[in-house]
Design an enzyme around this catalytic site. Structure first.
Site, short mmCIF file in Angstrom:
data_model
loop_
_atom_site.label_atom_id
_atom_site.label_comp_id
_atom_site.label_asym_id
_atom_site.label_seq_id
_atom_site.Cartn_x
_atom_site.Cartn_y
_atom_site.Cartn_z
N ASP A 107 0.83 -1.20 0.00
CA ASP A 107 0.00 0.00 0.00
C ASP A 107 0.87 1.26 0.00
O ASP A 107 0.54 2.26 -0.64
CB ASP A 107 -0.89 0.03 1.25
CG ASP A 107 -2.00 -1.00 1.15
OD1 ASP A 107 -2.07 -1.67 0.11
OD2 ASP A 107 -2.77 -1.13 2.12
N TYR A 154 2.03 1.91 -3.44
CA TYR A 154 0.90 2.34 -4.26
C TYR A 154 0.57 3.82 -3.97
O TYR A 154 0.40 4.62 -4.90
CB TYR A 154 -0.29 1.44 -3.95
CG TYR A 154 -1.60 1.84 -4.60
CD1 TYR A 154 -1.83 1.56 -5.93
CD2 TYR A 154 -2.59 2.48 -3.86
CE1 TYR A 154 -3.03 1.91 -6.52
CE2 TYR A 154 -3.80 2.84 -4.45
CZ TYR A 154 -4.01 2.55 -5.78
OH TYR A 154 -5.20 2.90 -6.36
N ASP A 155 0.54 4.16 -2.67
CA ASP A 155 0.27 5.55 -2.31
C ASP A 155 1.36 6.48 -2.82
O ASP A 155 1.11 7.60 -3.23
CB ASP A 155 0.14 5.70 -0.79
CG ASP A 155 -1.21 5.19 -0.30
OD1 ASP A 155 -2.14 5.12 -1.12
OD2 ASP A 155 -1.31 4.84 0.89
N SER A 210 -14.01 5.84 0.45
CA SER A 210 -12.68 5.37 0.80
C SER A 210 -12.15 6.34 1.85
O SER A 210 -12.92 7.14 2.36
CB SER A 210 -11.88 5.38 -0.49
OG SER A 210 -10.57 5.09 -0.24
N LYS A 213 -7.14 0.15 11.95
CA LYS A 213 -7.63 0.00 10.58
C LYS A 213 -7.34 -1.44 10.17
O LYS A 213 -6.18 -1.84 10.03
CB LYS A 213 -6.91 0.98 9.65
CG LYS A 213 -7.42 0.94 8.23
CD LYS A 213 -6.84 2.10 7.44
CE LYS A 213 -7.48 2.24 6.07
NZ LYS A 213 -7.28 1.11 5.20
N GLU A 246 -15.76 -4.68 8.58
CA GLU A 246 -14.67 -5.26 7.81
C GLU A 246 -14.67 -6.78 7.97
O GLU A 246 -14.80 -7.29 9.08
CB GLU A 246 -13.36 -4.67 8.37
CG GLU A 246 -12.19 -4.78 7.45
CD GLU A 246 -12.11 -3.65 6.41
OE1 GLU A 246 -13.04 -2.79 6.35
OE2 GLU A 246 -11.13 -3.65 5.65
N LYS A 304 -1.52 5.70 8.19
CA LYS A 304 -0.96 4.40 7.79
C LYS A 304 0.40 4.18 8.42
O LYS A 304 1.26 5.05 8.35
CB LYS A 304 -0.79 4.37 6.26
CG LYS A 304 -2.09 4.37 5.47
CD LYS A 304 -2.71 3.01 5.54
CE LYS A 304 -3.54 2.64 4.35
NZ LYS A 304 -2.94 2.43 3.09
N CYS A 334 15.55 -25.73 -17.12
CA CYS A 334 15.38 -25.95 -15.69
C CYS A 334 16.74 -25.95 -14.98
O CYS A 334 17.66 -26.64 -15.42
CB CYS A 334 14.67 -27.29 -15.48
SG CYS A 334 14.63 -27.78 -13.75
S1 IVH Z 1 -14.25 3.86 8.66
C1 IVH Z 1 -15.91 6.07 4.47
N1 IVH Z 1 -12.95 2.21 10.22
O1 IVH Z 1 -10.56 1.15 5.27
C2 IVH Z 1 -15.06 5.03 5.00
N2 IVH Z 1 -12.74 1.93 7.88
O2 IVH Z 1 -9.33 2.84 3.24
C3 IVH Z 1 -15.12 5.03 6.48
N3 IVH Z 1 -11.30 0.04 7.26
O3 IVH Z 1 -13.19 1.03 3.00
C4 IVH Z 1 -14.48 3.84 6.93
N4 IVH Z 1 -10.82 -0.63 9.29
O4 IVH Z 1 -12.74 -1.05 4.42
C5 IVH Z 1 -13.23 2.55 8.95
N5 IVH Z 1 -11.86 0.82 11.73
C6 IVH Z 1 -12.15 1.15 10.48
C7 IVH Z 1 -11.62 0.45 9.39
C8 IVH Z 1 -11.94 0.87 8.10
C9 IVH Z 1 -10.64 -0.85 8.00
C10 IVH Z 1 -11.28 0.07 5.78
C11 IVH Z 1 -12.63 0.15 5.14
C12 IVH Z 1 -12.54 1.30 4.19
C13 IVH Z 1 -11.06 1.42 3.99
C14 IVH Z 1 -10.68 2.78 3.53
#
Ligand code: IVH
Length: 672
Positions: free
Chosen positions: A37, A40-41, A86, A119, A177, A317, A411
């Protein structure tokens, strides 16, 4: 074209655009990311900066707006009542502070309360409840509409089917999630490794793959998990804050995210982040940072969203851990199915708490794409528990005269030709007699998933390979006691036991033999289905492509692979030889004449660890001789076979005066 200003700038923008599109496709559609990630970012940030330099507005660029798209074929789609966005990413305390300041300004408020939460590195899911009843689970999809994965999500523990107590809204979308724990990921990959199947790159890909399986019975064998953290549509509106909603979720019995805190002020938020960073391994699943969200739901609404992400939340992140080291050599490993995998042999370097000296290079295309050469200084990255990978080369440190890596066309182990099958990135050695392939093939054949010849370990395989006594699978059944006695570390007892275990394996059920043949893409489940459908190895070998595809669970790829296998004259000769050697090639041969009926009608109990047999193999042996294996000792028990550390079952047998034998005692009685 404005490339008069700077052709190289435009070129770089084009190249970045292409790379981002490729990675979006790999990540969202194929669940097979090739970069981390962070990487990618970094590409996206560079792309945004260069767009700005070229006079374009990055905010209007569709590629930077895109939420990604996980929709796949075979699923019904549903529109989310509230879109699923996102998140913006941040990488420093400074960036979080700027986010707070922007928000406070927009809302004309002072310090606000935030929820700080891990996250989870999984897949977003929206769970719809109507009048408290669970009706549907939908993936994020493109943010507006996603795939209906209700059937698979229903199998998750901790998903309430009914919300009871408190005030239940008429319509509620709970957001959360779906993921797979590190332990489950390791278990499934270990199983796949044994079967020679490709491994999942990380738990997220495994979870994504599982959530999108069309076969719910496979889903049931993998432990998907769920944590809920947010609110989509809610009619009528009920809650004032995210923390109030979270307590209600807990009261309903939903699993919420561990280590969630409500705090205010940048220092308190930063403290919460640092505390979590230190404790994140306590969670059994992967996280890639934290999410910081405004607690007050009215203020969330007021702040609103951009096309891509809400303005009231930001992700912070954790950078994947990276280190720089020297790549000494590119080694090539040959697997059971001939797949040749390049592995970087590195100067050992400390990375995420462990010393790393090897890293995956994926395949020939990856090496070429990143132009990785032997002798280069490279950057390696390790995210979570995942195998380290080489992310890139430090070109400025490349020595003069270095040469691009030429992936061999032969090989590395046997010199046979390498070929690429249609739709595959891997190169495979085409020589079935290639020594590492033979070793891996025999290891697979004797493993507990196939013929289950317990005392036939890797060391024995290597010894036999060195002695030039293993080339094809039937040679396992041609080993004799005298030959084994001539090998190092073999005594009379171990030689006898191995011969007995090999002999006993001839009676294993047909599916184990089919699985043991190591046909590409044919695992245990497919082998069972094939044994049931065709009833004998002979029938299976003569099945047409159409007949194979009629079997539940056998698709075009597997069917093709089976046809290819049996079209090969060497493979046909092999199965004839196995049959001649007395292996069971028929389904349901429990009353096979080869075995004695010395245990006819007898109930046997096994206790403790047997020296040379697994429980399954010994049970099979007892059953072949007409006996039945029971799990507990009672007056009806005829015989107890006790191994090492036998416990209460042995005591009870002695109390009841039941006959007790050890492994050898029973083998003697059966004359095997
Ligand atoms: S809040 C509008 N809380 O992160 C999105 N997202 O990069 C608000 N994710 O699509 C999301 N853990 O799949 C939230 N504790 C958490 C999270 C979480 C993983 C994921 C989620 C979202 C992505 C965005």
């Amino acid at each position: 074209m404005s490339d008069t200003s700077s052709p190289s700038l435009q070129q770089r923008i084009r190249s970045l655009r292409q790379q981002i599109e490729t990675h979006d496709q790999l990540y969202y559609r194929q669940n097979q990311p090739e970069v981390s990630d962070t990487e990618y970012d970094r590409l996206k940030r560079e792309y945004a900066t260069l767009l700005e330099q070229s006079g374009e507005n990055p905010q209007l660029d569709p590629l930077l707006q895109r939420v990604g798209d996980d929709r796949s074929r075979g699923f019904e789609t549903w529109v989310h009542r509230e879109p699923m966005g996102s998140l913006e990413n941040s990488y420093s305390k400074q960036e979080i502070l700027q986010f707070f300041q922007r928000l406070e300004k927009r809302l004309s408020r002072g310090e606000l309360v935030y929820v700080v939460q891990p996250k989870i590195d999984g897949l977003a899911i929206s769970l719809t409840y109507e009048k408290g009843r669970f009706v549907r689970a939908v993936t994020r999809g493109n943010g507006t509409e996603g795939d209906d994965v209700t059937r698979n999500v229903t199998r998750i523990d901790g998903l309430p089917k009914m919300l009871e107590g408190g005030s239940v809204p008429d319509l509620l979308e709970i957001r959360g999630e779906v993921f797979i724990s590190r332990e489950e990921f390791a278990r499934i990959n270990a199983e796949r490794r044994e079967k020679g199947l490709t491994l999942y790159a990380n738990p997220r890909n495994l979870a994504a793959g599982t959530l999108k399986l069309l076969d719910a019975s496979i889903v049931a064998q993998r432990k998907l998990e769920l944590r809920v953290y947010g609110l989509g549509a809610c009619e009528p509106a009920q809650w004032k804050s995210l923390s109030a909603f979270t307590s209600q979720l807990k009261d309903w019995g939903c699993f919420t995210v561990e280590f969630t805190q409500s705090v205010s002020g940048i220092d308190a938020v930063w403290d919460a982040i640092e505390t979590f960073a230190e404790r994140k391994l306590e969670l059994g699943y992967e996280t890639d940072g934290v999410v910081i969200k405004l607690d007050d739901l009215d203020l969330q609404r007021e702040a609103g969203s951009t096309a891509k992400a809400p303005r009231w939340a930001i992700a912070y992140k954790f950078a994947a851990e990276r280190a720089i080291t020297r790549l000494h050599r590119i080694d090539l490993q040959v697997g059971r199915t001939g797949a040749v995998t390049p592995v970087a042999n590195l100067e050992p370097v400390l990375l995420a708490g462990t010393t790393v000296s090897r890293a995956t290079l994926h395949n020939a295309d990856e090496i070429a794409r990143k132009d990785i050469r032997e002798g280069d200084w490279v950057e390696v990255e390790k995210a979570g528990e995942i195998i380290p990978q080489v992310v890139g080369v430090l070109l400025e440190r490349r020595e003069q005269g270095s040469q691009p890596y030429a992936f061999p066309s032969e090989c590395p182990a046997c010199g046979g030709p390498l070929a690429r099958l249609a739709d595959e990135v891997v190169l495979r050695c085409q020589n079935a007699a290639c020594p590492p392939q033979v070793s891996r093939r025999v290891e697979h054949f004797v493993s507990k998933h196939c013929l289950d010849i317990d005392s036939f370990g890797t060391a024995v395989v290597e010894q036999l390979m060195r002695a030039d006594r293993l080339h094809t699978l039937d040679e396992i059944y041609r080993l004799d006691r005298d030959f084994l006695l001539g090998l190092e570390r073999f005594g009379e007892k171990s030689a006898d036991n191995l011969i007995q275990a090999i002999e006993a394996s001839k009676q294993q059920p047909l599916w184990r033999l089919i699985h043991g043949l190591g046909i590409l893409h044919v695992g245990a489940a497919a082998s069972k289905a094939l044994a049931r459908a065709f009833g004998s190895l002979h029938q299976l070998a003569n099945a047409t492509l159409e007949q194979l595809q009629e079997v539940e669970g056998i698709g075009a790829i597997i069917a093709d692979s089976i046809c290819d296998f049996f079209a090969d004259a060497d493979n046909r000769a092999l199965i004839d030889r196995l049959q001649e050697l007395g292996l069971n090639t028929e389904e349901n041969t429990s009353t096979d004449g080869a075995a004695t009926r010395k245990l006819e009608g007898k109930t046997v109990v096994l206790t403790g660890t047997l020296p040379d047999f697994s429980r399954d193999a010994f049970t099979a042996l007892i059953e072949q001789h007409g006996g039945k294996v029971a799990s507990s000792v009672s007056k009806k028990t005829d015989l107890v076979v006790a191994g090492e550390s036998a416990g209460s079952k042995l005591t009870k047998a002695l109390e009841l005066g039941i006959e007790v034998l050890d492994q050898q005692g029973l083998l003697d009685r059966l004359e095997v």
